[in-house]
Design a protein around this motif. Structure first.
Motif, PDB file in Angstrom:
ATOM      1  N   LYS A  91       8.941 -13.655  -1.406  1.00  0.00           N
ATOM      2  CA  LYS A  91       8.706 -13.795  -2.416  1.00  0.00           C
ATOM      3  C   LYS A  91       6.948 -14.605  -2.500  1.00  0.00           C
ATOM      4  O   LYS A  91       6.476 -14.116  -3.749  1.00  0.00           O
ATOM      5  N   LYS A  92       7.023 -14.565  -1.449  1.00  0.00           N
ATOM      6  CA  LYS A  92       5.753 -15.263  -1.368  1.00  0.00           C
ATOM      7  C   LYS A  92       4.831 -13.655  -1.349  1.00  0.00           C
ATOM      8  O   LYS A  92       3.760 -14.608  -1.259  1.00  0.00           O
ATOM      9  N   LEU A  93       5.291 -13.526  -0.642  1.00  0.00           N
ATOM     10  CA  LEU A  93       4.452 -12.072  -0.370  1.00  0.00           C
ATOM     11  C   LEU A  93       4.364 -11.252  -1.559  1.00  0.00           C
ATOM     12  O   LEU A  93       3.006 -10.925  -2.037  1.00  0.00           O
ATOM     13  N   ILE A  94       4.816 -11.137  -2.728  1.00  0.00           N
ATOM     14  CA  ILE A  94       4.674 -11.041  -3.722  1.00  0.00           C
ATOM     15  C   ILE A  94       3.875 -11.422  -5.104  1.00  0.00           C
ATOM     16  O   ILE A  94       2.932 -11.117  -5.504  1.00  0.00           O
ATOM     17  N   CYS A  95       3.558 -12.833  -4.315  1.00  0.00           N
ATOM     18  CA  CYS A  95       2.943 -13.647  -5.285  1.00  0.00           C
ATOM     19  C   CYS A  95       1.391 -13.549  -5.084  1.00  0.00           C
ATOM     20  O   CYS A  95       0.516 -13.297  -6.192  1.00  0.00           O
ATOM     21  N   LEU A  96       1.487 -13.585  -3.652  1.00  0.00           N
ATOM     22  CA  LEU A  96       0.071 -13.488  -3.008  1.00  0.00           C
ATOM     23  C   LEU A  96      -0.467 -11.935  -3.352  1.00  0.00           C
ATOM     24  O   LEU A  96      -2.287 -11.717  -3.370  1.00  0.00           O
ATOM     25  N   PHE A 105      -2.273  -4.931  -1.028  1.00  0.00           N
ATOM     26  CA  PHE A 105      -1.830  -6.152   0.352  1.00  0.00           C
ATOM     27  C   PHE A 105      -0.539  -5.963   1.037  1.00  0.00           C
ATOM     28  O   PHE A 105       0.500  -5.402   1.281  1.00  0.00           O
ATOM     29  N   ARG A 106      -0.155  -6.290   2.048  1.00  0.00           N
ATOM     30  CA  ARG A 106       0.148  -5.890   3.381  1.00  0.00           C
ATOM     31  C   ARG A 106       1.101  -7.603   4.107  1.00  0.00           C
ATOM     32  O   ARG A 106      -0.162  -8.208   4.672  1.00  0.00           O
ATOM     33  N   PHE A 107       1.909  -7.166   4.253  1.00  0.00           N
ATOM     34  CA  PHE A 107       2.651  -8.595   5.320  1.00  0.00           C
ATOM     35  C   PHE A 107       1.875  -7.634   7.503  1.00  0.00           C
ATOM     36  O   PHE A 107       2.441  -6.969   7.104  1.00  0.00           O
ATOM     37  N   GLU A 108       1.428  -9.311   7.534  1.00  0.00           N
ATOM     38  CA  GLU A 108       1.002  -8.223   8.839  1.00  0.00           C
ATOM     39  C   GLU A 108       1.361  -8.606   9.536  1.00  0.00           C
ATOM     40  O   GLU A 108       2.620  -9.564  10.044  1.00  0.00           O
ATOM     41  N   ASN A 109       1.793  -7.933   9.945  1.00  0.00           N
ATOM     42  CA  ASN A 109       3.164  -7.266  11.138  1.00  0.00           C
ATOM     43  C   ASN A 109       2.659  -7.246  12.554  1.00  0.00           C
ATOM     44  O   ASN A 109       2.378  -6.129  13.019  1.00  0.00           O
ATOM     45  N   PRO A 110       2.705  -8.791  12.902  1.00  0.00           N
ATOM     46  CA  PRO A 110       2.436  -8.497  15.005  1.00  0.00           C
ATOM     47  C   PRO A 110       3.281  -8.145  15.732  1.00  0.00           C
ATOM     48  O   PRO A 110       2.390  -7.369  17.369  1.00  0.00           O
ATOM     49  N   ARG A 135       1.085   1.761  11.445  1.00  0.00           N
ATOM     50  CA  ARG A 135       2.424   2.357  10.878  1.00  0.00           C
ATOM     51  C   ARG A 135       2.520   3.972  10.763  1.00  0.00           C
ATOM     52  O   ARG A 135       2.505   4.195   9.304  1.00  0.00           O
ATOM     53  N   CYS A 136       3.073   4.004  11.401  1.00  0.00           N
ATOM     54  CA  CYS A 136       2.908   5.772  11.577  1.00  0.00           C
ATOM     55  C   CYS A 136       4.028   5.929  10.634  1.00  0.00           C
ATOM     56  O   CYS A 136       4.000   7.446   9.686  1.00  0.00           O
ATOM     57  N   LYS A 172      16.137  -8.993  10.236  1.00  0.00           N
ATOM     58  CA  LYS A 172      15.908  -8.628   9.207  1.00  0.00           C
ATOM     59  C   LYS A 172      14.975  -8.729   8.588  1.00  0.00           C
ATOM     60  O   LYS A 172      14.362  -8.157   7.554  1.00  0.00           O
ATOM     61  N   PHE A 173      14.158 -10.033   8.291  1.00  0.00           N
ATOM     62  CA  PHE A 173      12.909 -10.399   7.797  1.00  0.00           C
ATOM     63  C   PHE A 173      11.989  -9.067   8.248  1.00  0.00           C
ATOM     64  O   PHE A 173      11.281  -9.057   6.846  1.00  0.00           O
ATOM     65  N   THR A 174      11.543  -8.711   9.401  1.00  0.00           N
ATOM     66  CA  THR A 174      10.968  -8.362   9.462  1.00  0.00           C
ATOM     67  C   THR A 174      11.196  -6.778   8.372  1.00  0.00           C
ATOM     68  O   THR A 174       9.791  -6.104   8.340  1.00  0.00           O
ATOM     69  N   GLU A 175      12.220  -6.531   8.759  1.00  0.00           N
ATOM     70  CA  GLU A 175      12.543  -5.683   8.716  1.00  0.00           C
ATOM     71  C   GLU A 175      12.036  -5.219   7.146  1.00  0.00           C
ATOM     72  O   GLU A 175      11.548  -4.363   6.132  1.00  0.00           O
ATOM     73  N   LEU A 176      12.680  -6.010   6.020  1.00  0.00           N
ATOM     74  CA  LEU A 176      12.816  -6.650   5.053  1.00  0.00           C
ATOM     75  C   LEU A 176      11.333  -6.797   4.540  1.00  0.00           C
ATOM     76  O   LEU A 176      10.792  -6.170   3.782  1.00  0.00           O
ATOM     77  N   ALA A 177      10.266  -7.190   5.419  1.00  0.00           N
ATOM     78  CA  ALA A 177       8.904  -6.815   5.129  1.00  0.00           C
ATOM     79  C   ALA A 177       8.367  -6.372   4.856  1.00  0.00           C
ATOM     80  O   ALA A 177       7.112  -5.563   3.879  1.00  0.00           O
ATOM     81  N   GLU A 178       8.520  -4.860   6.302  1.00  0.00           N
ATOM     82  CA  GLU A 178       8.313  -3.704   5.646  1.00  0.00           C
ATOM     83  C   GLU A 178       8.556  -3.316   4.833  1.00  0.00           C
ATOM     84  O   GLU A 178       7.985  -1.425   4.098  1.00  0.00           O
ATOM     85  N   ASP A 179      10.069  -3.058   4.155  1.00  0.00           N
ATOM     86  CA  ASP A 179      10.296  -2.586   3.316  1.00  0.00           C
ATOM     87  C   ASP A 179       8.751  -3.126   2.554  1.00  0.00           C
ATOM     88  O   ASP A 179       8.916  -1.445   0.814  1.00  0.00           O
ATOM     89  N   PHE A 180       8.660  -4.050   2.181  1.00  0.00           N
ATOM     90  CA  PHE A 180       7.805  -5.043   1.365  1.00  0.00           C
ATOM     91  C   PHE A 180       6.869  -3.360   1.281  1.00  0.00           C
ATOM     92  O   PHE A 180       6.351  -3.271   0.138  1.00  0.00           O
ATOM     93  N   ASN A 181       6.413  -3.518   2.565  1.00  0.00           N
ATOM     94  CA  ASN A 181       4.870  -2.865   2.587  1.00  0.00           C
ATOM     95  C   ASN A 181       5.256  -1.121   1.946  1.00  0.00           C
ATOM     96  O   ASN A 181       3.999  -1.099   1.348  1.00  0.00           O
ATOM     97  N   ASN A 182       5.827  -0.770   2.401  1.00  0.00           N
ATOM     98  CA  ASN A 182       6.410   0.396   2.227  1.00  0.00           C
ATOM     99  C   ASN A 182       6.357   0.909   0.955  1.00  0.00           C
ATOM    100  O   ASN A 182       5.839   2.442   0.058  1.00  0.00           O
ATOM    101  N   MET A 183       7.077  -0.051   0.085  1.00  0.00           N
ATOM    102  CA  MET A 183       7.265   0.239  -1.610  1.00  0.00           C
ATOM    103  C   MET A 183       5.122  -0.373  -1.949  1.00  0.00           C
ATOM    104  O   MET A 183       5.222   0.671  -2.975  1.00  0.00           O
ATOM    105  N   MET A 184       4.884  -1.276  -1.405  1.00  0.00           N
ATOM    106  CA  MET A 184       3.464  -1.463  -1.792  1.00  0.00           C
ATOM    107  C   MET A 184       2.485  -0.326  -1.513  1.00  0.00           C
ATOM    108  O   MET A 184       1.502   0.049  -2.536  1.00  0.00           O
ATOM    109  N   ALA A 185       2.550   0.447  -0.747  1.00  0.00           N
ATOM    110  CA  ALA A 185       2.105   1.500   0.307  1.00  0.00           C
ATOM    111  C   ALA A 185       2.572   2.671  -1.224  1.00  0.00           C
ATOM    112  O   ALA A 185       1.662   4.232  -1.365  1.00  0.00           O
ATOM    113  N   MET A 186       3.201   2.870  -1.301  1.00  0.00           N
ATOM    114  CA  MET A 186       4.417   3.815  -2.212  1.00  0.00           C
ATOM    115  C   MET A 186       3.250   3.618  -3.807  1.00  0.00           C
ATOM    116  O   MET A 186       3.289   4.293  -4.145  1.00  0.00           O
TER     117      MET A 186
END
Ligand code: ADP
Length: 431
Positions: A91-96, A105-110, A135-136, A172-186
Motif C-alpha cells: 500500500k505504501k509503495l502504491i501511495c508513493l 517508481f520502483r521498489f528497491e530490491n536489495p 531485473r532481467c 513472499k513480500f519481495t515476490e509481491l513487491a516485484e509483481d508490483f514492479n512488473n506491473m509498474m513497468a508494464m
C-alpha cells in the motif's frame, strides 16, 4: 502422516464396532438371566476394559487434534501477520507511486543478482550482459535457455521458475513487491506507447489541416506575386524615377514578407510534434490562423469578424499546437457554412474572484448548420465525423481537446441546429 491418521481412524472404528457387539452381548446375557453364571464376571471385566481402552484412544485422539489445530492456528496467525505486513508495505509503495505521479517508481530490491554471473553465462550479445544487477525478467530479448525470449508475456510465464528470479525474491513480500514492479513497468510501457500514438495522431491531423488549406493558399501567394510582377513592370517602364522606384520597392518588400509569413505558417503545420511552452499572444496567433484561412473563407462567401480584447493577457502555451486547435475549429466552422455566413473570432479575459485564477477565452462562432443535440456528446470522440467519407478524419476535436487539456484548459461547444455553433477554449493565464 496421512497413513498414520488413517490407521488411527480404522483402529478407532474397529474398537467402536467391537464395543457395540460386546454391549449387545452383555444386554442379551442380562435379558436371558445369565447373571452370576460362570464366565459372566470375566466377560464383564473384558467389557469395561474395552470401554476404557476406547475412551483412552478417544481422549488421546482429541488431545492430538487440539494440539494440531493450535499449531495450525499459530502458523495461520504468523502467515496472516506476514500477509498484513506485506499488504501494508505494498500500500505504501502504491501511495508513493501516486505521490510521485510516475509509473517509473520502483521498489528497491536489495536481493537483485547479476544473472550472467549467477548462471556463468558468457553471451555478451545478451541485452542484460554486463549491465549490473538488472531485473532481467523485465528485459525483452534476453538469451536465456539458448533462445531469445520473444515477448514479455513469455518472460512473465517462465522467469519465476529461474534461479535468478528466485534469488531476487527470497520471501513472499519481495515476490509481491516485484509483481508490483512488473506491473509498474508494464503500465509505463503502455503509457509510452499511448504517448507515441497521440504524438503521431497530432502530427497526422496537422498535416491533414495543412493539406486542406494548401489549395486556398495558392491564391494567397498568387496575389502578392501578381503585385510583385506589376511593381517590376512599372519600375522597368520608368527606371529613372527614383521616388516611384523607392515606393514600389517598399510594396515589393511587403508582398515578399506576406509570402514568407504564409509559407512559414504552412511549414509550422507540417513540422514534428514537441510542446514548447512560452508566453503566447493569442490575438496574434489567431490572426496568423485567419491569414491562412482568408482565401478559403472569401471563396465560400464567409465574412470573418474579429472581436479581440486588446488587453488580453498572454498565456503560457505552445503556439504551434494552439494554432492547430484554432485552425481546426475555424475549418470546421467554414465546413458548416458551405453557402456562406459569418465567422466570429472573439477573445476575452476573466478574473475568477473566488480563487484568484485568471483565464482567457477564445470563442469561434459560426452561423452554420449547427450540431444536432444527439451528436453533442459524441463530437469530441475520436473518429466521430459527419463529413463525407474521405473528407473528415473525426480526429480534429479529440486531438484539440487533448492539446487544450495539456494546457490545463477546457474546450466546449454550444450549438443550435439551423442557427450556428460556438466553440470556446478556456486557458489559464498561468499553469
Ligand atoms: P472532422 O472535422 O474530421 O469530422 P472533428 O473531430 O473536427 O472531425 O469534428 C467532428 C464532428 O463534429 C464533425 O464531423 C461535425 O459533425 C461536428 N462539428 C464540429 N464542428 C462543427 C461546427 N462548427 N458546426 C457543425 N458541426 C460541427
Amino acid at each position: 502422516m496421512k497413513m498414520a491418521k488413517r490407521t488411527t481412524i480404522l483402529l478407532y472404528l474397529s474398537c467402536l464396532a467391537f464395543l457395540v457387539v460386546l454391549t449387545v452381548w452383555v444386554v442379551e446375557f442380562q435379558v436371558r438371566g445369565y447373571l452370576g453364571r460362570p464366565g459372566f464376571l470375566r466377560m464383564h471385566l473384558f467389557y469395561w476394559l474395552t470401554n476404557a481402552l476406547l475412551a483412552g484412544i478417544t481422549v488421546a485422539w482429541l488431545a492430538r487434534m487440539v494440539r494440531h489445530s493450535r499449531a495450525k492456528e499459530r502458523v495461520l496467525a504468523e502467515a496472516n501477520r506476514e500477509l498484513n505486513e506485506a499488504q501494508e508495505r505494498i500500500k505504501k509503495l502504491i501511495c508513493l507511486a501516486e505521490e510521485e505521479q510516475s509509473f517509473g517508481f520502483r521498489f528497491e530490491n536489495p536481493n537483485l543478482v547479476k544473472c550472467y554471473e549467477l548462471k556463468n553465462c558468457d553471451r555478451v550479445s545478451c541485452p542484460v550482459y554486463g549491465k549490473g544487477a538488472t531485473r532481467c525478467w523485465q528485459v525483452v530479448g534476453t538469451h536465456c535457455l539458448n533462445r531469445q525470449n520473444a515477448s514479455w508475456l513469455d518472460k512473465m510465464r517462465n522467469c519465476p521458475e529461474c534461479i535468478v528470479y528466485q534469488k531476487a525474491c527470497p520471501d513472499k513480500f519481495t515476490e509481491l513487491a516485484e509483481d508490483f514492479n512488473n506491473m509498474m513497468a508494464m503500465l509505463q510501457r503502455k503509457a509510452e506507447e499511448l504517448a507515441t500514438l497521440r504524438r503521431q495522431a497530432v502530427v497526422a491531423e496537422r498535416r491533414a489541416i495543412a493539406g486542406e488549406i494548401a489549395a486556398g493558399l495558392a491564391h494567397e501567394i498568387n496575389n502578392p506575386l501578381d503585385g510583385l510582377k506589376n511593381c517590376i513592370l512599372r519600375i522597368r517602364k520608368n527606371p529613372s524615377n527614383t521616388v516611384q522606384t523607392a515606393q514600389y520597392l517598399d510594396l515589393m518588400m511587403e508582398a515578399l514578407t506576406r509570402i514568407e509569413k504564409v509559407m512559414a505558417q504552412l511549414l509550422d503545420l507540417t513540422r514534428g510534434y514537441q510542446y514548447h511552452f512560452a508566453k503566447t499572444n493569442l490575438n496574434r496567433l489567431l490572426d496568423s490562423t485567419l491569414t491562412l484561412l482568408n482565401m478559403k473563407g472569401r471563396a465560400q462567401g464567409v465574412a470573418i469578424h474579429k472581436a479581440y480584447d486588446p488587453s488580453l493577457p498572454q498565456v503560457e502555451g505552445d503556439a504551434t499546437s494552439l494554432q492547430q486547435v484554432f485552425l481546426n475549429l475555424e475549418l470546421n466552422a467554414l465546413a458548416a457554412m458551405p453557402q456562406g455566413g459569418t465567422l466570429l473570432v472573439k477573445t476575452y479575459a476573466d478574473g475568477n474572484a473566488g480563487n484568484g485564477e485568471h483565464h482567457v477565452h477564445v470563442e469561434i462562432k459560426d452561423t452554420g448548420r449547427g450540431i444536432p443535440p444527439e451528436n453533442m456528446d459524441k463530437i469530441f470522440n475520436p473518429f466521430f465525423t459527419t463529413k463525407e467519407p474521405g473528407t473528415g478524419t473525426g480526429l480534429g476535436l479529440s486531438i484539440s481537446r487533448n492539446i487544450v487539456e495539456e494546457h490545463k484548459g477546457e474546450i466546449w461547444a454550444e450549438s443550435q441546429v439551423g442557427v450556428g455553433t460556438a466553440f470556446t477554449v478556456r486557458l489559464p493565464v498561468r499553469q
